[in-house]
Each structure stands twice: as C-alpha cells, then as structure tokens.
Design a protein around this motif. Structure first.
Motif, PDB file in Angstrom:
ATOM      1  N   ILE A  67       0.848  -1.196   0.000  1.00 24.57           N
ATOM      2  CA  ILE A  67       0.000   0.000   0.000  1.00 24.57           C
ATOM      3  C   ILE A  67       0.884   1.247   0.000  1.00 24.57           C
ATOM      4  O   ILE A  67       2.102   1.135   0.045  1.00 24.57           O
ATOM      5  CB  ILE A  67      -0.963   0.003   1.225  1.00 24.57           C
ATOM      6  CG1 ILE A  67      -0.163   0.031   2.534  1.00 24.57           C
ATOM      7  CG2 ILE A  67      -1.885  -1.214   1.201  1.00 24.57           C
ATOM      8  CD1 ILE A  67      -1.007   0.368   3.753  1.00 24.57           C
ATOM      9  N   ILE A  68       0.282   2.391   0.039  1.00 23.41           N
ATOM     10  CA  ILE A  68       0.964   3.701   0.050  1.00 23.41           C
ATOM     11  C   ILE A  68       2.032   3.727  -1.048  1.00 23.41           C
ATOM     12  O   ILE A  68       3.238   3.578  -0.788  1.00 23.41           O
ATOM     13  CB  ILE A  68       1.586   4.060   1.430  1.00 23.41           C
ATOM     14  CG1 ILE A  68       0.631   3.713   2.577  1.00 23.41           C
ATOM     15  CG2 ILE A  68       1.963   5.535   1.479  1.00 23.41           C
ATOM     16  CD1 ILE A  68       1.183   3.952   3.965  1.00 23.41           C
ATOM     17  N   GLY A  69       1.592   3.891  -2.277  1.00 25.30           N
ATOM     18  CA  GLY A  69       2.520   3.924  -3.404  1.00 25.30           C
ATOM     19  C   GLY A  69       3.125   2.561  -3.689  1.00 25.30           C
ATOM     20  O   GLY A  69       4.060   2.451  -4.491  1.00 25.30           O
ATOM     21  N   GLY A  70       2.640   1.531  -3.019  1.00 27.61           N
ATOM     22  CA  GLY A  70       3.156   0.173  -3.243  1.00 27.61           C
ATOM     23  C   GLY A  70       4.487  -0.068  -2.565  1.00 27.61           C
ATOM     24  O   GLY A  70       5.214  -0.981  -2.945  1.00 27.61           O
ATOM     25  N   VAL A  71       4.857   0.744  -1.534  1.00 26.29           N
ATOM     26  CA  VAL A  71       6.155   0.580  -0.896  1.00 26.29           C
ATOM     27  C   VAL A  71       6.050   0.244   0.600  1.00 26.29           C
ATOM     28  O   VAL A  71       7.060   0.209   1.297  1.00 26.29           O
ATOM     29  CB  VAL A  71       7.056   1.821  -1.108  1.00 26.29           C
ATOM     30  CG1 VAL A  71       7.407   1.977  -2.576  1.00 26.29           C
ATOM     31  CG2 VAL A  71       6.383   3.068  -0.584  1.00 26.29           C
ATOM     32  N   PHE A  72       4.836   0.019   1.059  1.00 28.78           N
ATOM     33  CA  PHE A  72       4.622  -0.473   2.433  1.00 28.78           C
ATOM     34  C   PHE A  72       3.862  -1.788   2.315  1.00 28.78           C
ATOM     35  O   PHE A  72       2.886  -1.876   1.571  1.00 28.78           O
ATOM     36  CB  PHE A  72       3.741   0.489   3.243  1.00 28.78           C
ATOM     37  CG  PHE A  72       4.440   1.722   3.743  1.00 28.78           C
ATOM     38  CD1 PHE A  72       4.750   1.855   5.092  1.00 28.78           C
ATOM     39  CD2 PHE A  72       4.770   2.747   2.869  1.00 28.78           C
ATOM     40  CE1 PHE A  72       5.384   2.993   5.556  1.00 28.78           C
ATOM     41  CE2 PHE A  72       5.405   3.901   3.336  1.00 28.78           C
ATOM     42  CZ  PHE A  72       5.715   4.023   4.673  1.00 28.78           C
ATOM     43  N   TYR A  73       4.316  -2.814   3.066  1.00 27.12           N
ATOM     44  CA  TYR A  73       3.561  -4.071   3.059  1.00 27.12           C
ATOM     45  C   TYR A  73       2.572  -4.081   4.219  1.00 27.12           C
ATOM     46  O   TYR A  73       2.802  -3.450   5.252  1.00 27.12           O
ATOM     47  CB  TYR A  73       4.501  -5.290   3.177  1.00 27.12           C
ATOM     48  CG  TYR A  73       5.366  -5.276   4.421  1.00 27.12           C
ATOM     49  CD1 TYR A  73       6.643  -4.731   4.391  1.00 27.12           C
ATOM     50  CD2 TYR A  73       4.900  -5.809   5.628  1.00 27.12           C
ATOM     51  CE1 TYR A  73       7.437  -4.708   5.536  1.00 27.12           C
ATOM     52  CE2 TYR A  73       5.690  -5.797   6.765  1.00 27.12           C
ATOM     53  CZ  TYR A  73       6.957  -5.231   6.710  1.00 27.12           C
ATOM     54  OH  TYR A  73       7.729  -5.214   7.853  1.00 27.12           O
ATOM     55  N   VAL A  74       1.490  -4.795   3.988  1.00 26.69           N
ATOM     56  CA  VAL A  74       0.551  -5.076   5.085  1.00 26.69           C
ATOM     57  C   VAL A  74       0.347  -6.581   5.108  1.00 26.69           C
ATOM     58  O   VAL A  74       0.020  -7.179   4.083  1.00 26.69           O
ATOM     59  CB  VAL A  74      -0.841  -4.443   4.854  1.00 26.69           C
ATOM     60  CG1 VAL A  74      -1.711  -4.653   6.087  1.00 26.69           C
ATOM     61  CG2 VAL A  74      -0.742  -3.012   4.495  1.00 26.69           C
ATOM     62  N   ILE A  75       0.571  -7.173   6.255  1.00 25.75           N
ATOM     63  CA  ILE A  75       0.312  -8.595   6.434  1.00 25.75           C
ATOM     64  C   ILE A  75      -0.914  -8.705   7.330  1.00 25.75           C
ATOM     65  O   ILE A  75      -0.981  -8.064   8.384  1.00 25.75           O
ATOM     66  CB  ILE A  75       1.512  -9.303   7.118  1.00 25.75           C
ATOM     67  CG1 ILE A  75       2.770  -9.122   6.265  1.00 25.75           C
ATOM     68  CG2 ILE A  75       1.224 -10.775   7.337  1.00 25.75           C
ATOM     69  CD1 ILE A  75       4.046  -9.538   6.974  1.00 25.75           C
ATOM     70  N   GLU A  76      -1.871  -9.472   6.858  1.00 22.76           N
ATOM     71  CA  GLU A  76      -3.126  -9.632   7.612  1.00 22.76           C
ATOM     72  C   GLU A  76      -3.379 -11.123   7.763  1.00 22.76           C
ATOM     73  O   GLU A  76      -3.178 -11.875   6.815  1.00 22.76           O
ATOM     74  CB  GLU A  76      -4.234  -8.975   6.768  1.00 22.76           C
ATOM     75  CG  GLU A  76      -5.623  -9.236   7.239  1.00 22.76           C
ATOM     76  CD  GLU A  76      -6.652  -8.723   6.211  1.00 22.76           C
ATOM     77  OE1 GLU A  76      -6.367  -7.818   5.406  1.00 22.76           O
ATOM     78  OE2 GLU A  76      -7.761  -9.290   6.223  1.00 22.76           O
ATOM     79  N   TYR A  77      -3.766 -11.566   8.935  1.00 24.47           N
ATOM     80  CA  TYR A  77      -4.096 -12.984   9.107  1.00 24.47           C
ATOM     81  C   TYR A  77      -4.970 -13.222  10.328  1.00 24.47           C
ATOM     82  O   TYR A  77      -5.176 -12.312  11.132  1.00 24.47           O
ATOM     83  CB  TYR A  77      -2.818 -13.851   9.202  1.00 24.47           C
ATOM     84  CG  TYR A  77      -1.868 -13.522  10.335  1.00 24.47           C
ATOM     85  CD1 TYR A  77      -0.773 -12.701  10.118  1.00 24.47           C
ATOM     86  CD2 TYR A  77      -2.048 -14.044  11.619  1.00 24.47           C
ATOM     87  CE1 TYR A  77       0.129 -12.412  11.136  1.00 24.47           C
ATOM     88  CE2 TYR A  77      -1.150 -13.764  12.648  1.00 24.47           C
ATOM     89  CZ  TYR A  77      -0.074 -12.942  12.393  1.00 24.47           C
ATOM     90  OH  TYR A  77       0.803 -12.649  13.411  1.00 24.47           O
ATOM     91  N   ARG A  78      -5.479 -14.447  10.416  1.00 23.15           N
ATOM     92  CA  ARG A  78      -6.174 -14.887  11.624  1.00 23.15           C
ATOM     93  C   ARG A  78      -5.257 -15.848  12.366  1.00 23.15           C
ATOM     94  O   ARG A  78      -4.459 -16.538  11.740  1.00 23.15           O
ATOM     95  CB  ARG A  78      -7.473 -15.627  11.279  1.00 23.15           C
ATOM     96  CG  ARG A  78      -8.579 -14.696  10.932  1.00 23.15           C
ATOM     97  CD  ARG A  78      -9.931 -15.361  10.875  1.00 23.15           C
ATOM     98  NE  ARG A  78     -10.847 -14.431  10.258  1.00 23.15           N
ATOM     99  CZ  ARG A  78     -11.392 -13.398  10.878  1.00 23.15           C
ATOM    100  NH1 ARG A  78     -11.161 -13.178  12.159  1.00 23.15           N
ATOM    101  NH2 ARG A  78     -12.190 -12.575  10.236  1.00 23.15           N
ATOM    102  N   VAL A  79      -5.410 -15.880  13.669  1.00 26.31           N
ATOM    103  CA  VAL A  79      -4.585 -16.778  14.466  1.00 26.31           C
ATOM    104  C   VAL A  79      -5.302 -18.119  14.607  1.00 26.31           C
ATOM    105  O   VAL A  79      -6.489 -18.164  14.950  1.00 26.31           O
ATOM    106  CB  VAL A  79      -4.293 -16.164  15.851  1.00 26.31           C
ATOM    107  CG1 VAL A  79      -3.560 -17.151  16.753  1.00 26.31           C
ATOM    108  CG2 VAL A  79      -3.477 -14.891  15.684  1.00 26.31           C
TER     109      VAL A  79
END
Ligand SMILES: C[S@@+](CC[C@H](N)C(=O)[O-])C[C@H]1O[C@@H](n2cnc3c(N)ncnc32)[C@H](O)[C@@H]1O
Length: 337
Positions: free
Chosen positions: A255-267
């Motif tokens: 995200i943000i110009g494609g230069v920040f990663y976001v990792i999303e998950y369930r435990v």
C-alpha cells in the motif's frame, strides 16, 4: 492504569501474574506505584502509565528507535504528511482501510503495538464502544504522550503502557485483534514479535501488521533507487519467514505507493490441518507421513531391483511390501536375541 487491569498484565519476562503496589490512587486509577512479579522483576507505574519495558537493557535497534522517537516525538505529527504526499495518498483513507482489516466489533478487546502518536489509535477507537477495550503501547513514552489528547474524547476505555513489542506483558489469548503499523522493520526480534502477537491473540482473532519494504521487482528501477536513497527504511525485506505456523488466511498487500507491506491474518491453533495418513494409490503406495518418516538406509541397486520385482509379483504397493518385509525381518532378529 485502572486497578482491574492488573489482572490483564503479566510480567513481560516470565509471564507470571503480578501484584500491584499502590503509592497514589485516584478512584479506580493507579497513578503511582509498581507491578511486582514473583520472579523479582518490578515495573514502575508513573502518572498512571505502567513501564513494562523488557529487557531493561534494550537491544541496539530497539534502543536506537526509542531514542529517535524520544527526540522526534514533538515533530512526528507535523512531518508525517511527507510520506503520504510523495504518493499523493490520503492518510486518513489509507489508515481507515488498514483498520477496517481488523473487522472490529464494538465490544472487542484490541491491542495496538508501537502506537506512536495515536494516528491509527483514534480510528481503532472509533470502531469500539464503551464495552470494548483498547490497549495502546509504545517503547517511547515521549511519542505515546501525543496520543493522550487524541484519545481523550473517545468513548472506549483505553489503557496505555510503555513496552517492547517483542516481549508482551499480557496473558495468552486475551485480545480479539492486534494491530501494528510503521515500526516493525527495526524491532530487534521480529520472530519474537509475531510469536508474542499470536500468543496474546485469541484463536480466530485478527492481526494486521505492516511497514516499509520496496517490492523486489522495483528495487532496480529509478522509482526504487530514488526512494530507497531518500528513505533507507524502504530497503528492509518482507518478514514473512518470521510468521508463526499458527497463522491462517494470510494476506499480503503493498500500500501507500506500493512501498509499504501489510500482512493480515487470523490466528489458528498449531500447524494447519492436512490429512497426511491416507493410503496413496499406485505402485509406490504409503502415506505422506510414511514417505517422510519411514525412510531407512539405502540398499544396493541389486536388492532394490529384487524388491521391485517381488513387489510387482505380489500385487502389493512397494510401501506395503517393504513394510511387511522389514517387519518380518525385524521380528525374526528381535525374537532370535
Ligand atoms: C513510524 S512510528 C509509527 C507510529 C504509528 N504506528 C503510526 O503509524 O503513526 C514507529 C513506532 O514504533 C515504536 N517502536 C519502535 N520499536 C518498538 C518496539 N520494540 N516496541 C514497541 N514500539 C516500538 C516507535 O517508538 C514509534 O512510535
């Protein structure tokens, strides 16, 4: 710190319950005192904020981050727009979408780590009601203080503490959701961070974490080189190898110009499910598990050819023929002892 919260905190070193020793109290609020652990560790409470930082002697990268944010706390909010301006992104929109990923319900208990000056904290708080709970943590009290006025008008009861995201002062499975954005790359032990996050999150709970990382396919482009020159934090690589085996439904997005990663998950609980024990049809036979665990020393080529021929004549799978042959030979030698 509200008195009842002493139940929620544990020692960040040994995870035992702690005793609260009160020096000054206003209503339910402990203003001055300390949390004392049976292991001998003591954590002061000053101005109502527990200092649960562990270890006391921070690793270099944590110490450097703390000192930097201590020194720059007062200008952080003023300067942050530069990052979003670079990519003509609307900060509120970006942060709102990040927080949406938590899929919060108003009554949930949420932890934000490295909360900084509270720019995401207010958006998390907007999604929680009076029955919910929000815990805000940062290693730098100086920057966390900037979140106090932002949070003052929020209805959700909020607890602040100073702490290290790699050593959490909470019991297992107490949070419905955990959020972090922006500091992960320099955490001294990213494996410990994710392992701690999964420990304190309920099974089925949501985790969202992200930071800078120039995607590998852009590292040699002008876009990549110019940006990594201006901000060396873009040079950090994705931390996927540090995710615990209990992560489920993992999503990754830039995200943000494609230069920040976001990792999303369930435990989840332990490793994911797979049926490793059904008989695999065909000449080789066996199961996924016997193929992995059942390997013995190699035999001569001649012995292998003989075994294959005998097996073909028997009509059994190679696994079954070998398993029986080895059992028979082993039983004979064991009995003969
Ligand atoms: C770039 S700021 C991000 C702040 C906020 N999350 C935001 O998005 O505006 C990184 C934050 O992580 C905090 N931090 C760095 N190392 C930390 C650690 N080991 N444990 C907890 N917080 C840490 C810093 O003090 C700082 O407030």
């Amino acid at each position: 710190m509200r008195l009842g919260e002493a139940e929620v905190y544990v020692c960040p070193a040994c995870k035992q319950r702690m005793q609260v020793r009160i020096v000054q109290q206003r209503g339910e609020e402990v203003l001055e005192g300390l949390l004392a652990c049976p292991c001998g560790a003591e954590f002061p409470i000053a101005d109502g904020i527990p200092d649960l930082v562990f270890p006391r002697q921070l690793a270099t990268s944590d110490l450097e981050a703390k000192l930097w944010y201590d020194a720059n706390a007062d200008v952080y909010d003023e300067n942050l727009h530069l990052t979003f301006d670079t990519f003509r992104e609307d900060e509120q929109r970006v942060r709102s979408r990040l927080v949406d990923r938590l899929e919060l319900l108003p009554t949930q208990r949420v932890l934000e780590l490295g909360a900084g000056s509270g720019r995401d904290s207010v958006l998390i708080a907007d999604r929680l009601g009076t029955e919910g709970r929000l815990y805000l943590q940062d290693l730098s009290l100086a920057i966390l203080r900037h979140s106090f006025p932002k949070m003052a008008t929020q209805q959700v009861p909020t607890e602040f503490h100073v702490g290290n995201a790699c050593h959490l002062p909470f019991s297992d499975g107490v949070f419905d959701a955990v959020f972090h954005f922006g500091g992960l790359n320099t955490f001294s032990d990213i494996g410990a961070f994710f392992s701690e996050v999964n420990r304190v999150t309920k099974v089925g709970g949501k985790v969202v974490a992200g930071d800078e990382s120039m995607p590998v396919w852009l590292r040699n482009s002008e876009f990549g080189r110019v940006l990594m020159n201006s901000n060396p934090l873009y040079r950090y690589e994705l931390p996927l190898q540090h995710l615990p085996v209990s992560c489920r439904e993992v999503k990754l997005e830039w995200i943000i110009g494609g230069v920040f990663y976001v990792i999303e998950y369930r435990v989840g609980e332990g490793e994911p499910f797979a049926d490793l024990d059904f008989e695999i049809p065909g000449i080789r036979g066996g199961t996924h598990r016997t193929r992995y665990h059942g390997l013995l020393e190699g035999v001569t080529e001649e012995a292998k050819s003989m075994a294959q021929a005998a097996c073909a004549r028997s009509g059994k799978s190679l696994h079954r023929w070998l398993d029986e042959a080895v059992r028979q030979a082993a039983a004979r030698d064991l009995e003969g002892r």
